[in-house]
Enzyme design. Structure first.
Site, PDB file in Angstrom:
ATOM      1  N   GLY A  11      15.864  38.402  37.104  1.00  0.00           N
ATOM      2  CA  GLY A  11      15.968  39.702  37.757  1.00  0.00           C
ATOM      3  C   GLY A  11      15.610  39.618  39.229  1.00  0.00           C
ATOM      4  O   GLY A  11      14.691  38.899  39.612  1.00  0.00           O
ATOM      5  N   ARG A  72      22.090  35.014  35.077  1.00  0.00           N
ATOM      6  CA  ARG A  72      21.528  34.288  33.942  1.00  0.00           C
ATOM      7  C   ARG A  72      22.569  33.286  33.461  1.00  0.00           C
ATOM      8  O   ARG A  72      23.769  33.535  33.534  1.00  0.00           O
ATOM      9  CB  ARG A  72      21.131  35.257  32.828  1.00  0.00           C
ATOM     10  CG  ARG A  72      20.139  36.319  33.328  1.00  0.00           C
ATOM     11  CD  ARG A  72      19.555  37.144  32.217  1.00  0.00           C
ATOM     12  NE  ARG A  72      18.794  38.265  32.740  1.00  0.00           N
ATOM     13  CZ  ARG A  72      17.548  38.207  33.170  1.00  0.00           C
ATOM     14  NH1 ARG A  72      16.912  37.051  33.146  1.00  0.00           N
ATOM     15  NH2 ARG A  72      16.927  39.279  33.626  1.00  0.00           N
ATOM     16  N   ASP A 103       9.241  33.917  34.459  1.00  0.00           N
ATOM     17  CA  ASP A 103       8.927  32.887  33.477  1.00  0.00           C
ATOM     18  C   ASP A 103      10.165  32.175  32.932  1.00  0.00           C
ATOM     19  O   ASP A 103      10.147  30.967  32.699  1.00  0.00           O
ATOM     20  CB  ASP A 103       8.087  33.460  32.338  1.00  0.00           C
ATOM     21  CG  ASP A 103       8.748  34.649  31.652  1.00  0.00           C
ATOM     22  OD1 ASP A 103       9.818  35.092  32.104  1.00  0.00           O
ATOM     23  OD2 ASP A 103       8.184  35.130  30.659  1.00  0.00           O
ATOM     24  N   SER A 105      12.910  31.573  34.539  1.00  0.00           N
ATOM     25  CA  SER A 105      13.316  30.657  35.608  1.00  0.00           C
ATOM     26  C   SER A 105      12.412  29.425  35.632  1.00  0.00           C
ATOM     27  O   SER A 105      12.869  28.303  35.869  1.00  0.00           O
ATOM     28  CB  SER A 105      13.249  31.364  36.964  1.00  0.00           C
ATOM     29  OG  SER A 105      14.028  32.547  36.962  1.00  0.00           O
ATOM     30  N   THR A 125       8.794  38.661  40.445  1.00  0.00           N
ATOM     31  CA  THR A 125       9.193  39.590  39.396  1.00  0.00           C
ATOM     32  C   THR A 125       8.421  40.887  39.547  1.00  0.00           C
ATOM     33  O   THR A 125       7.198  40.865  39.768  1.00  0.00           O
ATOM     34  CB  THR A 125       8.936  39.013  37.992  1.00  0.00           C
ATOM     35  OG1 THR A 125       9.059  40.052  36.999  1.00  0.00           O
ATOM     36  CG2 THR A 125       7.554  38.401  37.863  1.00  0.00           C
ATOM     37  N   ASP A 127       7.669  42.782  37.291  1.00  0.00           N
ATOM     38  CA  ASP A 127       6.817  42.960  36.108  1.00  0.00           C
ATOM     39  C   ASP A 127       5.393  42.463  36.345  1.00  0.00           C
ATOM     40  O   ASP A 127       4.467  42.889  35.654  1.00  0.00           O
ATOM     41  CB  ASP A 127       7.401  42.210  34.905  1.00  0.00           C
ATOM     42  CG  ASP A 127       8.790  42.694  34.532  1.00  0.00           C
ATOM     43  OD1 ASP A 127       9.156  43.816  34.946  1.00  0.00           O
ATOM     44  OD2 ASP A 127       9.512  41.961  33.830  1.00  0.00           O
ATOM     45  N   ASP A 129       4.029  39.739  35.497  1.00  0.00           N
ATOM     46  CA  ASP A 129       3.518  39.233  34.225  1.00  0.00           C
ATOM     47  C   ASP A 129       3.342  37.713  34.201  1.00  0.00           C
ATOM     48  O   ASP A 129       3.238  37.114  33.128  1.00  0.00           O
ATOM     49  CB  ASP A 129       4.458  39.658  33.083  1.00  0.00           C
ATOM     50  CG  ASP A 129       5.874  39.144  33.281  1.00  0.00           C
ATOM     51  OD1 ASP A 129       6.191  38.627  34.366  1.00  0.00           O
ATOM     52  OD2 ASP A 129       6.681  39.280  32.333  1.00  0.00           O
ATOM     53  N   GLY A 170       9.083  46.773  32.956  1.00  0.00           N
ATOM     54  CA  GLY A 170       7.969  45.885  32.640  1.00  0.00           C
ATOM     55  C   GLY A 170       8.175  45.014  31.420  1.00  0.00           C
ATOM     56  O   GLY A 170       7.283  44.244  31.061  1.00  0.00           O
ATOM     57  N   ARG A 171       9.319  45.127  30.747  1.00  0.00           N
ATOM     58  CA  ARG A 171       9.557  44.348  29.524  1.00  0.00           C
ATOM     59  C   ARG A 171       8.342  44.456  28.604  1.00  0.00           C
ATOM     60  O   ARG A 171       7.982  45.533  28.179  1.00  0.00           O
ATOM     61  CB  ARG A 171       9.871  42.887  29.857  1.00  0.00           C
ATOM     62  CG  ARG A 171      11.192  42.663  30.542  1.00  0.00           C
ATOM     63  CD  ARG A 171      11.517  41.187  30.642  1.00  0.00           C
ATOM     64  NE  ARG A 171      10.462  40.435  31.298  1.00  0.00           N
ATOM     65  CZ  ARG A 171      10.405  39.113  31.361  1.00  0.00           C
ATOM     66  NH1 ARG A 171      11.356  38.396  30.794  1.00  0.00           N
ATOM     67  NH2 ARG A 171       9.426  38.505  31.979  1.00  0.00           N
ATOM     68  N   GLU A 222       8.316  50.355  29.544  1.00  0.00           N
ATOM     69  CA  GLU A 222       9.488  50.205  28.691  1.00  0.00           C
ATOM     70  C   GLU A 222       9.215  49.306  27.481  1.00  0.00           C
ATOM     71  O   GLU A 222       9.857  49.436  26.449  1.00  0.00           O
ATOM     72  CB  GLU A 222      10.668  49.652  29.487  1.00  0.00           C
ATOM     73  CG  GLU A 222      10.455  48.253  30.032  1.00  0.00           C
ATOM     74  CD  GLU A 222      11.666  47.751  30.805  1.00  0.00           C
ATOM     75  OE1 GLU A 222      12.708  48.421  30.798  1.00  0.00           O
ATOM     76  OE2 GLU A 222      11.559  46.668  31.428  1.00  0.00           O
ATOM     77  N   ILE A 250      16.212  51.447  39.895  1.00  0.00           N
ATOM     78  CA  ILE A 250      15.795  51.858  41.238  1.00  0.00           C
ATOM     79  C   ILE A 250      14.511  51.142  41.638  1.00  0.00           C
ATOM     80  O   ILE A 250      14.240  50.927  42.819  1.00  0.00           O
ATOM     81  CB  ILE A 250      15.600  53.397  41.292  1.00  0.00           C
ATOM     82  CG1 ILE A 250      15.438  53.848  42.741  1.00  0.00           C
ATOM     83  CG2 ILE A 250      14.397  53.834  40.461  1.00  0.00           C
ATOM     84  CD1 ILE A 250      15.388  55.354  42.902  1.00  0.00           C
TER      85      ILE A 250
END
Length: 319
Positions: A11, A72, A103, A105, A125, A127, A129, A170-171, A222, A250
């Site tokens: 992403g 991807r 992660d 990647s 990212t 996220d 994370d 945020g997965r 999410e 966004i």
């Protein structure tokens, strides 16, 4: 090392361009050339390369997205695809590669490292994370985007005396939701790292109504599930009307904040320094405002939890 490759994967995150710029200009300072790989690992397999110079990356530090594009690649997950990627990289003259991403990647980067091809990872990212670093490139910008949205939604929530449920990205991580919820003054923050307590959510809503509060904001990561389902469950328990806003992509766009530009510049430059000094299999990161490097294997074996003190503080302040 005279020729370095750089790619962005996974992403997109605001600040990726600032990192690319830092890689190119630091490499140039150290006497090395940089080859940009378009569309991540897919481009490495397809041989989609372009020479990057100081002029190429001029006027990019403030731009969101990635000038190298990202994609991807299912083919890179295969042994044949990875072999082809390595063959193309070596044929092009690359002696090492800087991978800017998350992660997924880094898993690809670690594979290349184990094949004897020097690689350094740069965390990017929204996220946030990735273990081993306090912040990843893009997180601060996404956070500010989410908080700005919460501020605007609060205006209409107050005007209509409603509950608004705001879903952020945020997965499987609640880093963005927790920070946005705390900064945005949310009454409840739902994250995947902690179980949902609907009784507590309802209790907060009812206490707020009794105090004469005109609105309530609930932030949902999410990774917890759909904000629509949360809305339905609250309605079933309280009969209170709520509205759902899903911020979506966004959060990934826009000009990177000053923090992300500085972080990307520091990490990108350090990644080059490590590569040209013969170091591989590391991720550069930041801890307590100091640039560090961590083994990719350690990064991928770990899991970044939320800060419990911050989580408790958010609950304490949401009275």
């Amino acid at each position: 090392m005279k020729t370095i490759g750089v790619l962005t994967s996974g992403g997109d995150a605001p600040g990726m361009n600032a990192a690319i710029r830092a890689v190119v200009r630091k490499a140039q300072k150290l006497g090395a050339e940089v080859i940009g790989v378009a569309r991540g690992y897919a481009g490495l397999i397809q041989g989609d390369f372009r020479r990057l110079t100081s002029s190429t990356v001029a006027d990019t530090i403030h731009r969101g997205g990635t000038i190298l594009l990202t994609a991807r690649s299912e083919e890179f997950l295969t042994e044949a695809g990875r072999a082809r990627a390595l063959e193309n990289a070596r044929r092009e003259g690359m002696e090492g590669l800087i991978v800017i991403g998350g992660d997924g990647s880094f898993r690809g980067a670690l594979h290349l490292h184990k094949k004897g091809f020097p690689v350094i990872g740069v965390p990017a990212t929204i996220d946030n994370d990735i273990p081993g670093t306090d912040y990843a490139i893009g997180f601060d910008t996404a956070l500010n985007t989410a908080v700005e949205a919460i501020n605007k939604i609060r205006d209409t929530a107050t005007s209509h005396e409603r509950i608004f449920i705001i879903e952020v990205m945020g997965r499987g991580s609640g880093q963005l939701a927790l920070a946005a919820g705390l900064a945005g003054g949310a009454e409840s923050i739902l994250i995947p790292e902690r179980p949902i307590d609907y009784d507590e959510i309802v209790n907060r809503l009812e206490k707020g109504r009794k105090r004469g509060k005109l609105h309530s904001i609930i932030v949902v990561a999410e990774g917890v599930g759909s904000a629509l389902e949360v809305s339905k469950e609250i309605a079933r328990r309280t009969a209170l009307e709520s509205r759902v806003t899903i911020l979506g992509h966004i959060q990934r766009g826009g000009n990177p904040t000053a923090f992300d530009r500085i972080l990307a510049s520091r990490l990108g430059a350090r990644a080059v320094e490590l590569l040209v000094s013969g170091i591989s299999g590391k991720m550069v990161g930041i801890r307590e405002n100091r640039i560090v490097d961590v083994d990719l294997e350690e990064v991928l074996a770990g899991k970044k939890d939320i800060d419990q003190e911050v989580y408790e503080l958010a609950n304490d302040l949401a009275l």
